[in-house]
Design a protein around this motif. Structure first.
Motif, PDB file in Angstrom:
ATOM      1  N   GLU A 160       0.725  -1.397   0.217  1.00 21.77           N
ATOM      2  CA  GLU A 160       0.246   0.125  -0.299  1.00 21.77           C
ATOM      3  C   GLU A 160       0.757   1.132   0.198  1.00 21.77           C
ATOM      4  OE1 GLU A 160      -3.081  -0.422   3.445  1.00 21.77           O
ATOM      5  OE2 GLU A 160      -3.674  -2.252   2.428  1.00 21.77           O
ATOM      6  N   ALA A 192      -8.245  -6.090   0.016  1.00 23.75           N
ATOM      7  CA  ALA A 192      -9.552  -4.913  -0.458  1.00 23.75           C
ATOM      8  C   ALA A 192      -9.220  -3.936  -0.294  1.00 23.75           C
ATOM      9  CB  ALA A 192     -10.198  -5.098   0.272  1.00 23.75           C
ATOM     10  N   ASN A 195      -6.876  -2.482  -3.149  1.00 30.90           N
ATOM     11  CA  ASN A 195      -7.075  -2.419  -4.123  1.00 30.90           C
ATOM     12  C   ASN A 195      -7.666  -1.193  -4.449  1.00 30.90           C
ATOM     13  OD1 ASN A 195      -6.403  -4.744  -5.974  1.00 30.90           O
ATOM     14  ND2 ASN A 195      -8.264  -5.904  -5.397  1.00 30.90           N
ATOM     15  N   ARG A 196      -8.032  -0.736  -3.447  1.00 30.88           N
ATOM     16  CA  ARG A 196      -8.091   1.350  -3.028  1.00 30.88           C
ATOM     17  C   ARG A 196      -7.232   1.604  -3.010  1.00 30.88           C
ATOM     18  NH1 ARG A 196     -10.474  -1.073   2.026  1.00 30.88           N
ATOM     19  NH2 ARG A 196     -12.491  -2.115   1.775  1.00 30.88           N
ATOM     20  N   CYS A 197      -6.052   1.588  -2.846  1.00 32.87           N
ATOM     21  CA  CYS A 197      -5.214   2.140  -2.726  1.00 32.87           C
ATOM     22  C   CYS A 197      -4.222   2.458  -4.325  1.00 32.87           C
ATOM     23  CB  CYS A 197      -3.469   1.609  -2.289  1.00 32.87           C
ATOM     24  SG  CYS A 197      -3.510   1.833  -0.899  1.00 32.87           S
ATOM     25  N   ILE A 199      -6.470   2.635  -6.592  1.00 30.27           N
ATOM     26  CA  ILE A 199      -7.505   3.466  -6.859  1.00 30.27           C
ATOM     27  C   ILE A 199      -7.798   4.739  -7.017  1.00 30.27           C
ATOM     28  CG2 ILE A 199     -10.471   4.280  -7.269  1.00 30.27           C
ATOM     29  CD1 ILE A 199     -11.404   0.720  -6.719  1.00 30.27           C
ATOM     30  N   ILE A 222     -14.125  -3.286  -2.229  1.00 36.97           N
ATOM     31  CA  ILE A 222     -13.004  -2.316  -2.728  1.00 36.97           C
ATOM     32  C   ILE A 222     -13.747  -1.083  -2.932  1.00 36.97           C
ATOM     33  CG2 ILE A 222     -11.675  -2.202  -4.511  1.00 36.97           C
ATOM     34  CD1 ILE A 222     -12.699  -5.369  -5.274  1.00 36.97           C
ATOM     35  N   ALA A 223     -15.022  -0.842  -3.523  1.00 38.23           N
ATOM     36  CA  ALA A 223     -15.526   0.665  -4.524  1.00 38.23           C
ATOM     37  C   ALA A 223     -16.930   0.185  -4.918  1.00 38.23           C
ATOM     38  CB  ALA A 223     -14.873   1.194  -5.306  1.00 38.23           C
TER      39      ALA A 223
END
Length: 258
Positions: A160, A192, A195-197, A199, A222-223
């Motif tokens: 991250e 999760a 993957n947010r990072c 995005i 995730i979003a």
């Protein structure tokens, strides 16, 4: 026919087909829409089926169950190739892109060897391997460190931190499942987070998801669907799913499968 007999027959149909629509069951059994919905509710309460919009599917694995990369790579191969092929047309020379972990993103990686001056950021070991197998002197591959998951993703604070310091033009995101209620989901809590990072580091988000991901729900969101600028899927996605997705994502692209 007694309710228990009808429910057994409905379950047999779902096992044969993988899923059924309420309208089909109403016609087949000659009962009301409400009766069929009660039957599906009874089967769902027993954990035998999953209710979805307009029908039901065979109950899937638990929301925290995560198949390994090798197991997932043999599923829907034609669909994944078609989706990856369409995604590859979005990649232009000189771009910086990110590819998340996933078998569809790994398929995309194999198609990028001809793109000049490309920088690829990834937390996926198979994605990096695919790019290393066909190296170009003018391409740069950035593989994060981190904790390895069953999907061969690198996750956790190290991964991250690496992603958070970067900015990319496009993120191609593979997902475990998607639905209007839960959005884009994964069965792995660490994935999760990374993957947010990803995005957050991307100017545009392109989600790659074959039709089997519809109404599959992982433990972690995730979003929301609205976060996707583009979602690429295959022609077997049901029409009602296309409508629901089309109302929330920026652009829905449906590809034909050979």
């Amino acid at each position: 026919m007694l309710a228990q007999q009808r429910q057994t027959a409905i379950l047999d149909l779902i096992r044969q087909r993988g899923g059924v629509r309420v309208s089909h069951l109403v016609s087949r059994f000659g009962v009301s829409d409400m009766t069929i919905r009660r039957d599906l509710e009874a089967l769902a309460e027993r954990g035998l089926v999953d209710k979805v919009h307009g029908g039901a599917t065979l109950a899937g694995p638990g929301s925290a169950e995560e198949p390994g990369f090798a197991a997932k790579s043999i599923r829907q191969q034609a669909e994944k190739r078609a989706i990856a092929g369409r995604a590859a047309t979005m990649v232009e020379p000189g771009m910086a892109i990110a590819l998340s972990a996933g078998t569809t993103t790994a398929a995309l990686a194999t198609l990028l060897s001809d793109v000049r001056g490309l920088t690829v950021v990834t937390n996926s070991i198979p994605v990096a391997d695919a790019l290393y197998q066909n190296p170009r002197a003018d391409q740069t591959v950035v593989l994060t460190g981190g904790i390895r998951t069953p999907s061969d993703a690198l996750t956790g604070p190290v991964a991250e931190a690496a992603i958070s310091a970067l900015n990319v033009d496009l993120l191609f995101l593979g997902v475990h499942g998607l639905s209007p209620r839960t959005g884009l989901t994964t069965p792995n809590l660490l994935e999760a987070g990374i993957n947010r990072c990803l995005i957050g580091a991307a100017r545009r988000l392109v989600v790659l998801a074959d039709h089997t991901k519809w109404e599959t729900i992982g433990i972690a969101t995730i979003a929301p669907l609205e976060a996707a600028d583009v979602l690429i899927t295959d022609g077997r996605l049901p029409s009602e799913a296309r409508t629901a997705i089309g109302e929330q994502v920026g652009e829905l692209l449906v590809v034909d499968v050979d």
